[in-house]
Design a protein around this motif. Structure first.
Motif, PDB file in Angstrom:
ATOM      1  N   GLU A   1       0.854  -1.175   0.000  1.00 44.62           N
ATOM      2  CA  GLU A   1       0.000   0.000   0.000  1.00 44.62           C
ATOM      3  C   GLU A   1       0.899   1.236   0.000  1.00 44.62           C
ATOM      4  O   GLU A   1       1.758   1.396   0.866  1.00 44.62           O
ATOM      5  CB  GLU A   1      -0.927   0.029   1.208  1.00 44.62           C
TER       6      GLU A   1
ATOM      7  N   SER B   1      -5.135  -2.956   3.099  1.00 40.71           N
ATOM      8  CA  SER B   1      -5.643  -1.663   2.630  1.00 40.71           C
ATOM      9  C   SER B   1      -5.228  -0.546   3.584  1.00 40.71           C
ATOM     10  O   SER B   1      -5.185  -0.734   4.803  1.00 40.71           O
ATOM     11  CB  SER B   1      -7.177  -1.694   2.518  1.00 40.71           C
TER      12      SER B   1
ATOM     13  N   ARG C   1      -7.827   6.344   3.361  1.00 38.79           N
ATOM     14  CA  ARG C   1      -7.538   7.501   2.500  1.00 38.79           C
ATOM     15  C   ARG C   1      -6.725   8.558   3.226  1.00 38.79           C
ATOM     16  O   ARG C   1      -5.858   9.205   2.628  1.00 38.79           O
ATOM     17  CB  ARG C   1      -8.854   8.098   1.989  1.00 38.79           C
TER      18      ARG C   1
ATOM     19  N   GLU D   1     -11.002  -3.001   0.598  1.00 42.11           N
ATOM     20  CA  GLU D   1     -10.438  -1.650   0.573  1.00 42.11           C
ATOM     21  C   GLU D   1     -11.233  -0.716   1.471  1.00 42.11           C
ATOM     22  O   GLU D   1     -12.436  -0.875   1.668  1.00 42.11           O
ATOM     23  CB  GLU D   1     -10.409  -1.097  -0.857  1.00 42.11           C
TER      24      GLU D   1
ATOM     25  N   THR E   1     -16.048  -2.940  -5.515  1.00 39.70           N
ATOM     26  CA  THR E   1     -15.162  -1.811  -5.279  1.00 39.70           C
ATOM     27  C   THR E   1     -16.023  -0.567  -5.080  1.00 39.70           C
ATOM     28  O   THR E   1     -17.218  -0.573  -5.396  1.00 39.70           O
ATOM     29  CB  THR E   1     -14.178  -1.630  -6.452  1.00 39.70           C
TER      30      THR E   1
END
Length: 614
Positions: A135, A175, A178, A224, A270
């Protein structure tokens, strides 16, 4: 490339020309040589910077695509190809995994997206190993490495690298949130890598924020985090109701939302960029389709993709969906789907499009473990009556055959064989019980299903019982060798690519990730359950093999290592059974198209001679 086997084993015959008819010869080769591309990925914060892999050079390599300028550039150029790559979120650099001749052991390197720079070690302080997740953030990089000692996870930031996790169990990076404050990892500390648990860590200090495990026999697969900064929802797959379904887990609030969809089969998904919806990929009985799930209303809407296989899909920042599609008759194409508009072709690689092939039909056969799904193809223009038939067994075992374009299947059809692809117990897409039914007795369980489909094919008039060939690669190669020894009366010949042949020796030499998988599948190591490994190993039955066998193997294969294959061949050599060996200088298969053509020609030529077509 070294395609000559050791001197004591008879080499496979590779014909200069597979078909006497020039048009047929051109057609089968053209399907493999036709340039293809994968569904493109793009940089998180610079979506004009995109990446894909293609065989346009004759070898599968990584390509960059600057959508603003329209430039496509080949990034990697290695003798045995490159398959694994990703982009930094700012779009400035390309990261790709560098191994040696397909051995899958190596490290991540990076080079500028714009070109003009050599590849350099991406995280120099992380030692080589088998990849266990990556990642890339703006402030940090998380990278996983697997070796014979187990799993290690590292974080690199501000010029420093620290190891924050080490365990003998299989684990990997899953994951990064953000805002880069949370990191999800998958692990099997409970002892079952086939049904993993998930842990979420705070990247500041790597303290555990939350844990989730659904218990024995129920895996959790973290997909994710939400693409919106500050949104702590993690999208996962769960199997609480006996099949893979979607789960949203708000990690900070420790709140769950199971997403129940009125769809048969299984799904993956997703996020849409605004995190208000999910792009759902639905798998059912050899086909896949796309749907949009609105998270506020709970509405599921079909995106009207035709019957076939979705090979990859994602949602662009502007809401456009890019996906790969094919079916058995039509070669793959990369398409763009926009609301209110017809789909358009996104990428057209240079060169001629691959010739089409015959469609597949579904067959459902009753077996001792339940209804077995198989895909059946007949050669165009084939005469009525039973045909020479290839029973093609997929690898994995956790995979499935689908209604997708296959140059490999098409070549066998052109050669005069009907093709039957069996989604035996152990296959995915048919529920957890079907997938896990092989536990404790792998190989032999799957072959019960193969036998039932073989009986059906003969009784229905499709297959000539005197001209049936079993083949496969990887797990399918293992099953083929096991079938030759445990079902010798059924098979006229067997073709096994990169197989497990001597399971105990394979366990000793294979990568640790596969040892963990085998322990979960067999119920322990060979020391723990030696009788199970012996019962399920092709080497145990080698003296019962009566029909000719072709084995193909790579010198650098970490999954089905060469020594255990040589053990099996040595036993064949001591007997008067006809066999051939194709040995090549690569790993678990080849990314070089010319090498693939040689192997396919050797396989079909061998089978044609065995069934009397030559």
């Amino acid at each position: 490339m070294n395609t000559q086997p050791a001197a004591q084993h008879p080499p496979a015959v590779v014909p200069d020309q597979l078909f006497e008819d020039a048009e047929a010869e051109t057609r089968w080769r053209a399907r493999f040589l036709a340039p293809r591309v994968s569904t493109p990925d793009w940089a998180l914060d610079a979506p004009s910077a995109s990446l894909y892999v293609s065989n346009a050079s004759g070898v599968w390599e990584v390509y960059s695509w600057d959508r603003e300028s329209g430039e496509h550039r080949q990034v990697t150029d290695r003798p045995n190809g490159t398959l694994h790559a990703t982009l930094s979120p700012d779009g400035e650099s390309i990261w790709w995994f560098s191994d040696t001749d397909g051995d899958e052991f190596g490290s991540w390197v990076r080079q500028p997206f714009a070109g003009g720079g050599e590849a350099k070690p991406a995280v120099p302080d992380v030692h080589d190993g088998y990849p266990a997740g990556l990642e890339i953030g703006h402030r940090l990089v998380a990278v996983g490495v697997s070796t014979d000692d187990g799993s290690e996870l590292f974080c690199h930031r501000e010029g420093k690298t620290e190891r924050f996790y080490a365990n003998e169990a299989d684990a990997g990076i899953a994951s990064l949130s953000r805002d880069e404050n949370l990191l999800a990892i998958s692990h099997s500390e409970h002892g079952d890598s086939r049904h993993p648990a998930v842990r979420v860590l705070a990247t500041a200090g790597f303290a555990t924020v939350a844990e989730k495990w659904d218990g024995e026999g129920k895996g959790l697969d973290p997909l994710e985090f939400s693409p919106v900064a500050g949104d702590a929802r993690l999208l996962l797959l769960h199997e609480r109701r006996g099949r893979e379904e979607l789960l949203l887990w708000d990690v900070e609030a420790d709140a769950e939302r199971e997403i129940e969809l009125d769809l048969p089969g299984e799904v993956s998904a997703t996020w849409y960029p605004s995190a208000d919806a999910l792009l759902v990929v639905h798998f059912h009985e050899g086909g896949s389709s796309l749907h949009r799930y609105d998270l506020e209303s709970g509405e599921l809407s079909s995106l009207d993709t035709p019957r076939g296989r979705i090979g990859g899909a994602g949602v662009r920042p502007d809401g456009a969906i890019e996906y790969s599609w094919s079916n058995a008759a039509n070669p793959p194409v990369i398409r763009t789907k926009r609301a209110g508009a017809e789909d358009v072709v996104l990428l057209t690689p240079p060169g001629e499009v691959a010739p089409g092939s015959a469609p597949v039909t579904d067959a459902f056969v009753d077996g001792v473990g339940g209804r077995i799904h198989a895909l059946v193809s007949r050669p165009d223009g084939a005469p009525d009556g039973p045909l020479p038939t290839l029973f093609s067994l997929h690898g994995g075992p956790h995979a499935s055959d689908e209604d997708r374009f296959s140059a490999y299947r098409a070549a066998w059809l052109d050669a005069g064989f009907a093709v039957v692809e069996v989604n035996y117990r152990g296959s995915t897409g048919y529920g957890s019980a079907w997938r896990d039914a092989i536990e404790g007795r792998p190989g032999l369980t799957e072959l019960e299903d193969v036998a039932a489909v073989h009986d059906w094919a003969v009784q229905s008039g499709l297959a000539d019982p005197a001209k049936c060939v079993v083949n496969g690669a990887s797990w399918g190669g293992y099953l083929s060798l096991l079938a030759m020894g445990t079902q010798p009366g059924r098979w006229t010949a067997g073709v096994a690519g990169v197989p497990v042949a001597d399971y105990i020796a394979a366990y000793e030499d294979e990568m640790e990730q596969l040892r963990a998988f085998d322990r979960a599948l067999f119920g322990g190591s060979p020391e723990d359950v030696p009788a199970v490994y012996r019962e399920c190993s092709p080497l145990t039955y080698v003296d019962a093999v009566a029909a000719p066998v072709l084995v193909l193997a790579g010198d650098n294969d970490p999954r089905c290592p060469i020594r255990q294959i040589e053990n099996y061949l040595d036993r064949l050599a001591a007997r008067e059974v006809r066999y051939e060996f194709y040995r090549y200088d690569a790993g678990h298969g080849s990314l070089v198209i010319a090498e693939t053509l040689k192997q396919v020609a050797a396989e079909i030529h061998f089978a044609q001679r065995a069934v009397g077509l030559r």
